[in-house]
Design a protein around this motif. Structure first.
Motif, PDB file in Angstrom:
ATOM      1  N   LEU B  61       0.852  -1.183   0.000  1.00  0.00           N
ATOM      2  CA  LEU B  61       0.000   0.000   0.000  1.00  0.00           C
ATOM      3  C   LEU B  61       0.894   1.242   0.000  1.00  0.00           C
ATOM      4  O   LEU B  61       0.603   2.239  -0.655  1.00  0.00           O
ATOM      5  CB  LEU B  61      -0.925  -0.005   1.220  1.00  0.00           C
ATOM      6  CG  LEU B  61      -1.896   1.170   1.273  1.00  0.00           C
ATOM      7  CD1 LEU B  61      -2.843   1.137   0.089  1.00  0.00           C
ATOM      8  CD2 LEU B  61      -2.676   1.176   2.565  1.00  0.00           C
ATOM      9  N   GLY B  62       1.996   1.144   0.716  1.00  0.00           N
ATOM     10  CA  GLY B  62       2.964   2.244   0.735  1.00  0.00           C
ATOM     11  C   GLY B  62       3.470   2.553  -0.660  1.00  0.00           C
ATOM     12  O   GLY B  62       3.543   3.713  -1.055  1.00  0.00           O
ATOM     13  N   TYR B  63       3.804   1.513  -1.413  1.00  0.00           N
ATOM     14  CA  TYR B  63       4.268   1.731  -2.784  1.00  0.00           C
ATOM     15  C   TYR B  63       3.171   2.359  -3.637  1.00  0.00           C
ATOM     16  O   TYR B  63       3.418   3.274  -4.420  1.00  0.00           O
ATOM     17  CB  TYR B  63       4.716   0.403  -3.405  1.00  0.00           C
ATOM     18  CG  TYR B  63       6.168   0.081  -3.144  1.00  0.00           C
ATOM     19  CD1 TYR B  63       7.163   0.573  -3.978  1.00  0.00           C
ATOM     20  CD2 TYR B  63       6.543  -0.688  -2.064  1.00  0.00           C
ATOM     21  CE1 TYR B  63       8.490   0.296  -3.735  1.00  0.00           C
ATOM     22  CE2 TYR B  63       7.868  -0.969  -1.811  1.00  0.00           C
ATOM     23  CZ  TYR B  63       8.849  -0.481  -2.655  1.00  0.00           C
ATOM     24  OH  TYR B  63      10.162  -0.752  -2.414  1.00  0.00           O
ATOM     25  N   LEU B  65       0.693   4.261  -2.721  1.00  0.00           N
ATOM     26  CA  LEU B  65       0.503   5.672  -2.386  1.00  0.00           C
ATOM     27  C   LEU B  65       1.711   6.509  -2.802  1.00  0.00           C
ATOM     28  O   LEU B  65       1.568   7.676  -3.162  1.00  0.00           O
ATOM     29  CB  LEU B  65       0.235   5.829  -0.887  1.00  0.00           C
ATOM     30  CG  LEU B  65      -1.067   5.196  -0.412  1.00  0.00           C
ATOM     31  CD1 LEU B  65      -1.234   5.376   1.086  1.00  0.00           C
ATOM     32  CD2 LEU B  65      -2.261   5.790  -1.148  1.00  0.00           C
ATOM     33  N   TYR B  66       2.892   5.882  -2.787  1.00  0.00           N
ATOM     34  CA  TYR B  66       4.086   6.585  -3.239  1.00  0.00           C
ATOM     35  C   TYR B  66       3.978   6.920  -4.727  1.00  0.00           C
ATOM     36  O   TYR B  66       4.232   8.049  -5.151  1.00  0.00           O
ATOM     37  CB  TYR B  66       5.317   5.721  -2.952  1.00  0.00           C
ATOM     38  CG  TYR B  66       6.465   5.886  -3.900  1.00  0.00           C
ATOM     39  CD1 TYR B  66       7.281   7.015  -3.851  1.00  0.00           C
ATOM     40  CD2 TYR B  66       6.736   4.920  -4.859  1.00  0.00           C
ATOM     41  CE1 TYR B  66       8.329   7.163  -4.732  1.00  0.00           C
ATOM     42  CE2 TYR B  66       7.786   5.059  -5.738  1.00  0.00           C
ATOM     43  CZ  TYR B  66       8.572   6.174  -5.676  1.00  0.00           C
ATOM     44  OH  TYR B  66       9.609   6.325  -6.554  1.00  0.00           O
ATOM     45  N   TYR B  67       3.571   5.948  -5.540  1.00  0.00           N
ATOM     46  CA  TYR B  67       3.366   6.240  -6.962  1.00  0.00           C
ATOM     47  C   TYR B  67       2.262   7.278  -7.134  1.00  0.00           C
ATOM     48  O   TYR B  67       2.369   8.210  -7.932  1.00  0.00           O
ATOM     49  CB  TYR B  67       2.977   4.975  -7.730  1.00  0.00           C
ATOM     50  CG  TYR B  67       4.089   3.974  -7.919  1.00  0.00           C
ATOM     51  CD1 TYR B  67       5.277   4.334  -8.548  1.00  0.00           C
ATOM     52  CD2 TYR B  67       3.958   2.659  -7.493  1.00  0.00           C
ATOM     53  CE1 TYR B  67       6.294   3.422  -8.730  1.00  0.00           C
ATOM     54  CE2 TYR B  67       4.975   1.735  -7.667  1.00  0.00           C
ATOM     55  CZ  TYR B  67       6.146   2.122  -8.292  1.00  0.00           C
ATOM     56  OH  TYR B  67       7.139   1.214  -8.468  1.00  0.00           O
ATOM     57  N   MET B 210       7.114   5.402   0.366  1.00  0.00           N
ATOM     58  CA  MET B 210       6.109   6.418   0.668  1.00  0.00           C
ATOM     59  C   MET B 210       6.642   7.347   1.764  1.00  0.00           C
ATOM     60  O   MET B 210       7.245   6.898   2.731  1.00  0.00           O
ATOM     61  CB  MET B 210       4.831   5.753   1.148  1.00  0.00           C
ATOM     62  CG  MET B 210       3.725   6.735   1.436  1.00  0.00           C
ATOM     63  SD  MET B 210       2.390   5.933   2.329  1.00  0.00           S
ATOM     64  CE  MET B 210       1.334   7.331   2.650  1.00  0.00           C
TER      65      MET B 210
END
Lengths: 337, 380
Positions: B61-63, B65-67, B210
């Motif tokens: 999920l971090g990835y 939201l980072y994208y 993120m």
């Protein structure tokens, strides 16, 4: 807004929680992470792929693989490979240096290896670097002694110190063989697109031929295909790079500068499988057979016995230290221009 | 309450907002399933991976939201300019310059200032450099009539060349080979979300790139909404977008608004560097802009140039990027090119062909629903 932020934070916390994975060891599980070019780039990554394929064919062990498509994926891919129980992870290219440094530090029980890097320091990381300037020196000698027009050219891919090192080694070799040789040099571009622009490679080659060059050396990934093609179309000569490209236009490719990344990839896997994996820096030059030049049936007729003798003599002198080939990367300058 | 959409009966708003996107996504997944089936894999499993990948695996999920953070910034940049009917294709260059500004600032000041001063300066400088880089094409458009599409595209190349010469020259970290700066000192970085959560006691949170710039992006979304629909400048931007001549006649100084619009657009694009340079990489690397500047155009189109739409589109793109990575991991037979194809199909159906099913759906709904639910137009 506030509730949303809170909800988002909680979601992040809960969903990404629980990552404490213990990688299973005991059985050998290799992994390789190709870089942006992809494993079929007809150049650097593909050469690694060939080494991996040789290993898989010989041992029957499947190597997990991944091709990254953006910078952020490098570290993610390495961590994911470790989570999946990889016991040795090979990174391809200096772009992965930071990622592998971080992941190797976090996973001391896993072996890591990286190609084209020699400046990191981790107890579980093996690094392969190549002395491209030495191999380029030899093909520079061949180019200058073969040239009838007295002008030889170089077409680089993206303008970075690594490619400048190819060019600088080539120019030193050319000047050593013929002090009066005229040197041309062009870089295809300043973005990664320069690695895969055969049309521009051909354009630059034609322009160098118009300015008198009759041998053109390329270190430009996929762009080099255009260089080889344009030289062949004009009845001139080109020099291949990384893998043996003599077969791409037989009789027109004068020779190829070999950079044995396939051997580095193969040795990494082989040593790890046999329990012989050691960390440290492997600087592969002429002495270690890490670089060299290609002589096969496709170019045998082009290379005279004197040229061959002169090049082999120079190679021996480079190995013994009698000839010092300047590495552009040492101080970002080239003694020849 | 109801929106007229042409000759077929108008679509109720709830259907346009909820039903139509659902149908589009369903059709997109159906098309993907056919492709996956043709590749010899199980479509259900692969599409489940595409869903699991972004949201369920640890750290992913971090990835996502980072994208998404990147897409929010570049999508907003395109959208703001588009409200004035300016096509800012130069997001890529503005992102690059934003990162360059951050790099120059951090390298010249070093670890001297406390983070409380340094981080706001980093944010301001990223926006200022992006804005400056967009201002030049904006000036050429407003006062010299050079077309903004051409100039912004050309400025991408100039930005890239500046970046390469600096990163492989004076700004390059010594002792290694990548064209990149030394790592930033900790006073100048936007911390990773997982680090922050670790401090707060969530020990098990997995690593991801993120970082706090995601929340800057959310603020930018709100700020853009306020700007476009709640300020005088926003009114003027929409005014010259609808009709520059009328806007001029109404007393709006068109060239000045063009300049301001481009500056705001460039500033938003430049702030993408916060996520990549100050947050994820914590140094300037070559090509950190990673084509996000161009994908921002698609994000703005799918998001209908509205902040809420851009947020949703950014999440969709982020999920597709991350889910695609996961498919690539799990299935050796599906290459990254096929992943791009699957991503492209979903974008095609949910974005480009958004209104394809509109007339049919409207006719069907008109048959099913009672007539009184449709007081404004009524079926013809």
């Amino acid at each position: 807004m506030k509730t949303f932020l809170l909800a988002a934070a909680t979601a992040v916390a809960t969903v990404i929680a629980g990552s404490a994975f213990a990688a299973s060891h005991g059985n050998f599980k290799p992994a390789v992470i190709y870089d942006m070019g992809g494993k079929f780039d007809k150049s650097f990554n593909e050469s690694v792929y060939n080494g991996i394929k040789r290993f898989s064919d010989e041992t029957g062990i499947e190597v997990m693989e991944f091709e990254v498509t953006n910078e952020a994926q490098r570290e993610q891919a390495m961590r994911r490979m470790v989570q999946r129980g990889a016991t040795v992870v090979l990174g391809v290219g200096f772009g992965q240096a930071d990622a592998i440094n971080a992941v190797a530090g976090d996973n001391p029980d896993v072996n890591f290896s990286i190609i084209d890097v020699n400046w990191l320091n981790q107890p579980n990381l093996r690094q392969y670097a190549f002395k491209e300037h030495e191999g380029s020196y030899l093909v520079g000698m061949i180019a200058a002694s073969f040239s009838k027009s007295g002008t030889v050219g170089f077409v680089g891919g993206m303008d970075i110190p690594l490619i400048r090192a190819f060019e600088c080694g080539y120019q030193q070799g050319a000047r050593a063989a013929n002090a009066d040789i005229n040197l041309l040099g062009n870089m295809t571009g300043t973005t990664p697109a320069a690695w895969n622009d055969p049309a521009k490679g051909a354009e630059l080659t034609r322009s160098q031929i118009d300015r008198g060059a009759d041998v053109i050396y390329q270190a430009a990934g996929g762009t080099g295909v255009g260089v080889i093609q344009a030289a062949a179309d004009a009845g001139k000569y080109s020099i291949g790079v990384d893998s043996n490209q003599n077969h791409m236009a037989p009789g027109s490719v004068l020779t190829s500068m070999l950079k044995r990344v396939d051997v580095a990839a193969y040795n990494t896997m082989k040593d790890a499988m046999e329990g012989n994996f050691d960390a440290g820096v492997y600087n592969l030059g002429l002495a270690e057979n890490g670089v060299g030049w290609a002589l096969d049936e496709n170019n045998a007729a082009l290379i005279s016995d004197e040229m061959k003798a002169a090049v082999e003599d120079a190679a021996a002198k480079i190995i013994s230290g009698e000839i010092m080939v300047h590495d552009y990367r040492a101080d970002n300058t080239c003694p020849v221009s | 309450m109801f929106k007229s959409l042409g000759t077929p009966p108008p679509l109720p708003r709830w259907a346009e907002v909820l039903l139509l996107p659902l149908i589009n996504i369903a059709v997109a997944f159906l098309a993907c399933a056919v492709v996956i089936w043709a590749l010899g894999e199980n479509p259900r499993e692969v599409l489940w991976t595409l869903f699991q990948g972004p949201f369920l695996y640890p750290g992913n999920l971090g990835y996502t939201l980072y994208y998404a953070t990147n897409f929010i910034f570049t999508g907003l940049a395109v959208a703001v300019a588009f409200h004035a009917k300016l096509f800012n294709i130069g997001g890529e260059g503005q992102v690059t310059l934003g990162g360059l500004g951050v790099g120059l600032l951090v390298m010249s000041l070093g670890p001297t200032l406390p983070a409380i001063l340094m981080v706001p300066m980093v944010i301001l400088v990223s926006a200022a450099f992006g804005a400056l880089w967009a201002l030049i094409p904006g000036y050429l458009q407003a006062y010299r009539g050079s077309h903004i599409v051409i100039t912004t595209i050309m400025f991408n190349f100039i930005a890239s060349a500046i970046m390469v010469s600096l990163l492989s020259g004076p700004m390059m970290q010594p002792g290694q080979m990548s064209p990149q700066t030394p790592p930033f000192p900790s006073n100048a970085v936007l911390h990773k979300t997982h680090d922050v959560l670790h401090w707060l006691g969530f020990d098990q949170v997995a690593n991801s790139p993120m970082n706090l710039s995601f929340f800057v992006a959310l603020l930018a979304l709100v700020g853009t909404w306020m700007l476009i629909w709640r300020t005088r400048l926003g009114y003027e931007i929409r005014g010259i977008g609808n009709n520059p001549d009328a806007a001029h006649y109404a007393g709006i100084r068109v060239p000045r608004i063009v300049l301001l619009t481009m500056a705001i657009s460039g500033a938003l694009a430049g702030m993408m560097a916060l996520n990549e340079v100050a947050g994820a990489q914590q140094r300037v690397i070559l090509n950190f802009s990673g084509q996000y500047g161009f994908v921002g155009i698609a994000v703005a189109l799918i998001g209908r140039n509205h902040p809420v739409g851009i947020l949703l589109a950014s999440l969709l793109f982020g999920a597709l990027y991350q889910g695609g990575t996961e498919i690539d991991f799990n299935y050796q037979s599906i290459t990254r090119e096929m992943v791009t194809l699957i991503q492209g199909l979903i974008i095609l159906f949910s974005g480009a062909l958004y209104y394809m099913f509109d007339p049919w759906l409207a006719r069907i709904l008109a048959l099913i629903l009672p007539r009184k639910a449709n007081p404004e137009g009524g079926p013809s």
